[in-house]
Design a protein around this motif. Structure first.
Motif, mmCIF file in Angstrom:
data_model
loop_
_atom_site.group_PDB
_atom_site.id
_atom_site.type_symbol
_atom_site.label_atom_id
_atom_site.label_comp_id
_atom_site.label_asym_id
_atom_site.label_seq_id
_atom_site.Cartn_x
_atom_site.Cartn_y
_atom_site.Cartn_z
ATOM 1 N N TYR A 62 63.238 3.294 44.946
ATOM 2 C CA TYR A 62 64.587 3.557 44.765
ATOM 3 C C TYR A 62 65.165 2.816 45.270
ATOM 4 O O TYR A 62 64.562 1.300 45.446
ATOM 5 C CB TYR A 62 64.600 5.005 45.980
ATOM 6 C CG TYR A 62 64.064 5.746 45.509
ATOM 7 C CD1 TYR A 62 65.132 6.604 45.763
ATOM 8 C CD2 TYR A 62 62.890 6.769 45.327
ATOM 9 C CE1 TYR A 62 65.785 8.651 44.767
ATOM 10 C CE2 TYR A 62 62.942 8.353 45.467
ATOM 11 C CZ TYR A 62 64.416 8.825 44.767
ATOM 12 O OH TYR A 62 64.220 10.453 44.282
ATOM 13 N N TRP A 98 57.867 4.457 47.957
ATOM 14 C CA TRP A 98 58.864 5.360 49.381
ATOM 15 C C TRP A 98 59.531 6.589 48.735
ATOM 16 O O TRP A 98 59.775 6.291 47.824
ATOM 17 C CB TRP A 98 59.483 4.439 49.866
ATOM 18 C CG TRP A 98 61.115 4.421 51.140
ATOM 19 C CD1 TRP A 98 60.325 4.551 52.297
ATOM 20 C CD2 TRP A 98 62.135 5.273 50.182
ATOM 21 N NE1 TRP A 98 61.570 5.813 52.534
ATOM 22 C CE2 TRP A 98 62.441 5.693 51.946
ATOM 23 C CE3 TRP A 98 62.727 5.523 49.050
ATOM 24 C CZ2 TRP A 98 63.500 6.537 51.700
ATOM 25 C CZ3 TRP A 98 64.128 6.463 49.945
ATOM 26 C CH2 TRP A 98 64.219 6.313 50.421
ATOM 27 N N GLU A 99 59.271 7.525 49.242
ATOM 28 C CA GLU A 99 60.324 8.587 48.915
ATOM 29 C C GLU A 99 61.183 9.096 49.847
ATOM 30 O O GLU A 99 61.267 8.968 51.279
ATOM 31 C CB GLU A 99 58.988 9.729 48.288
ATOM 32 C CG GLU A 99 58.722 9.708 47.161
ATOM 33 C CD GLU A 99 59.285 9.814 46.376
ATOM 34 O OE1 GLU A 99 59.879 10.662 46.126
ATOM 35 O OE2 GLU A 99 58.597 9.668 45.135
ATOM 36 N N PRO A 100 62.536 9.288 49.634
ATOM 37 C CA PRO A 100 63.567 9.830 50.463
ATOM 38 C C PRO A 100 62.609 10.878 51.009
ATOM 39 O O PRO A 100 61.940 12.494 50.959
ATOM 40 C CB PRO A 100 64.697 10.387 49.556
ATOM 41 C CG PRO A 100 64.252 9.737 48.869
ATOM 42 C CD PRO A 100 63.155 9.730 48.391
ATOM 43 N N GLN A 101 62.787 11.469 53.286
ATOM 44 C CA GLN A 101 62.541 12.483 53.835
ATOM 45 C C GLN A 101 64.011 12.634 54.909
ATOM 46 O O GLN A 101 64.875 12.005 55.138
ATOM 47 C CB GLN A 101 61.518 11.450 54.992
ATOM 48 C CG GLN A 101 60.449 11.357 54.559
ATOM 49 C CD GLN A 101 59.541 11.579 53.694
ATOM 50 O OE1 GLN A 101 59.306 13.019 53.797
ATOM 51 N NE2 GLN A 101 58.638 11.151 52.387
ATOM 52 N N GLU A 102 63.749 14.461 53.753
ATOM 53 C CA GLU A 102 64.684 15.181 54.936
ATOM 54 C C GLU A 102 65.090 14.838 56.266
ATOM 55 O O GLU A 102 66.008 14.793 56.717
ATOM 56 C CB GLU A 102 65.263 16.668 54.108
ATOM 57 C CG GLU A 102 64.790 16.634 53.237
ATOM 58 C CD GLU A 102 65.974 16.672 52.280
ATOM 59 O OE1 GLU A 102 66.990 16.962 52.818
ATOM 60 O OE2 GLU A 102 66.193 16.406 51.008
ATOM 61 N N THR A 103 63.994 14.861 56.974
ATOM 62 C CA THR A 103 63.913 14.729 58.474
ATOM 63 C C THR A 103 64.467 13.240 59.067
ATOM 64 O O THR A 103 64.259 13.091 60.334
ATOM 65 C CB THR A 103 62.638 14.878 58.858
ATOM 66 O OG1 THR A 103 61.554 14.360 58.317
ATOM 67 C CG2 THR A 103 62.588 16.536 58.653
ATOM 68 N N ASP A 104 64.168 12.141 58.269
ATOM 69 C CA ASP A 104 63.845 10.736 58.317
ATOM 70 C C ASP A 104 65.731 9.903 57.354
ATOM 71 O O ASP A 104 64.581 9.980 56.472
ATOM 72 C CB ASP A 104 63.076 9.955 58.325
ATOM 73 C CG ASP A 104 62.756 8.998 59.252
ATOM 74 O OD1 ASP A 104 64.652 8.572 59.536
ATOM 75 O OD2 ASP A 104 62.258 7.736 58.968
ATOM 76 N N TRP A 106 66.367 7.179 57.015
ATOM 77 C CA TRP A 106 66.375 5.428 57.072
ATOM 78 C C TRP A 106 65.411 5.608 56.162
ATOM 79 O O TRP A 106 64.858 6.525 54.917
ATOM 80 C CB TRP A 106 65.028 4.743 58.354
ATOM 81 C CG TRP A 106 64.885 3.954 58.395
ATOM 82 C CD1 TRP A 106 65.838 2.980 59.469
ATOM 83 C CD2 TRP A 106 64.073 3.077 57.044
ATOM 84 N NE1 TRP A 106 65.029 1.434 58.526
ATOM 85 C CE2 TRP A 106 64.327 1.590 57.394
ATOM 86 C CE3 TRP A 106 63.434 2.935 56.100
ATOM 87 C CZ2 TRP A 106 63.509 0.389 56.837
ATOM 88 C CZ3 TRP A 106 62.842 2.365 55.439
ATOM 89 C CH2 TRP A 106 63.019 0.681 55.965
ATOM 90 N N GLU A 208 56.845 0.734 56.402
ATOM 91 C CA GLU A 208 55.341 0.263 57.133
ATOM 92 C C GLU A 208 55.579 -1.101 57.664
ATOM 93 O O GLU A 208 54.591 -1.700 57.567
ATOM 94 C CB GLU A 208 54.710 0.391 56.506
ATOM 95 C CG GLU A 208 54.699 1.899 55.924
ATOM 96 C CD GLU A 208 54.635 2.523 57.314
ATOM 97 O OE1 GLU A 208 53.564 2.767 57.912
ATOM 98 O OE2 GLU A 208 55.082 4.487 57.205
#
Length: 215
Positions: A62, A98-104, A106, A208
């Motif tokens: 991404y 890396w994948e976008p996280q709805e809860t984070d 960053w 990470e």
């Protein structure tokens, strides 16, 4: 004072939003450079957002970019007072996988914080070589709370600035997220010393990634 985008602005006078024509031009330009976005992180109240561009072509991860930062006309420091350096958007390529996280949010939240700085502080400047602290990221426990601003790096070294309707350019800069100790090493010993420490893929953001200068 911050005021709406339009012609006749001087460096240091911010702008809360692009005009509709400017917004369209910048969105189109980002899509031409990075492909279509599949979602965006919206920063409420300031006309800022962070589009997310999924892997495309040779890009395996991404890429995130500010959208709205360039509405501010910034004031470059003395010796770099070139009006072509007064406006910019900043992009951040992510490590593959890396994948976008709805809860984070960053690192979209970090880019949104960055984009708000010249809107809130009219004398602020975001340009090549600057090492910018992101206090909001530090407060939320984000270890990588500094951002180094660079000209576009490979494979985006040919990324062109965006011409605006009515004149003016919005530069595209690449961001590199750093830990505090890494930013201190960069300030003390320069970019080659930092790159040697960072090793492979130094310009890709990775949640990470370990601090190359210790804990």
């Amino acid at each position: 004072m911050l005021r709406r985008s339009g012609n006749g602005r001087e460096p240091g006078e911010g702008a809360l939003r692009y005009s509709p024509e400017e917004q369209l031009a910048v969105e189109k330009h980002l899509a031409e450079q990075f492909g279509p976005s599949d979602r965006r992180f919206q920063q409420s109240g300031q006309g800022l957002s962070v589009p997310l561009f999924p892997p495309a072509g040779e890009r395996k991860g991404y890429l995130l970019s500010t959208l709205g930062l360039g509405a501010a006309v910034m004031a470059p420091p003395e010796g770099e007072a070139d009006k072509d350096l007064c406006r910019a958007e900043v992009y951040l390529p992510m490590v593959p996988g890396w994948e976008p996280q709805e809860t984070d949010p960053w690192p979209a939240g970090a880019l949104a914080e960055l984009a708000a700085l010249p809107l809130e502080q009219p004398r602020y400047w975001i340009g090549p070589g600057r090492i910018l602290e992101l206090p909001g990221e530090a407060a939320r426990g984000g270890g990588q709370c500094f951002l180094l601003i660079l000209p576009p790096q490979e494979p985006w070294a040919d990324a062109a600035p965006c011409p605006l309707p009515g004149g003016g350019l919005v530069q595209l800069y690449q961001g590199v997220l750093l830990y505090r100790q890494e930013a201190e090493l960069l300030a003390a010993r320069g970019l080659p010393a930092l790159l040697e420490k960072l090793g492979e893929c130094p310009f890709l953001a990775d949640p990470e990634r370990k601090n190359c200068c210790g804990s």
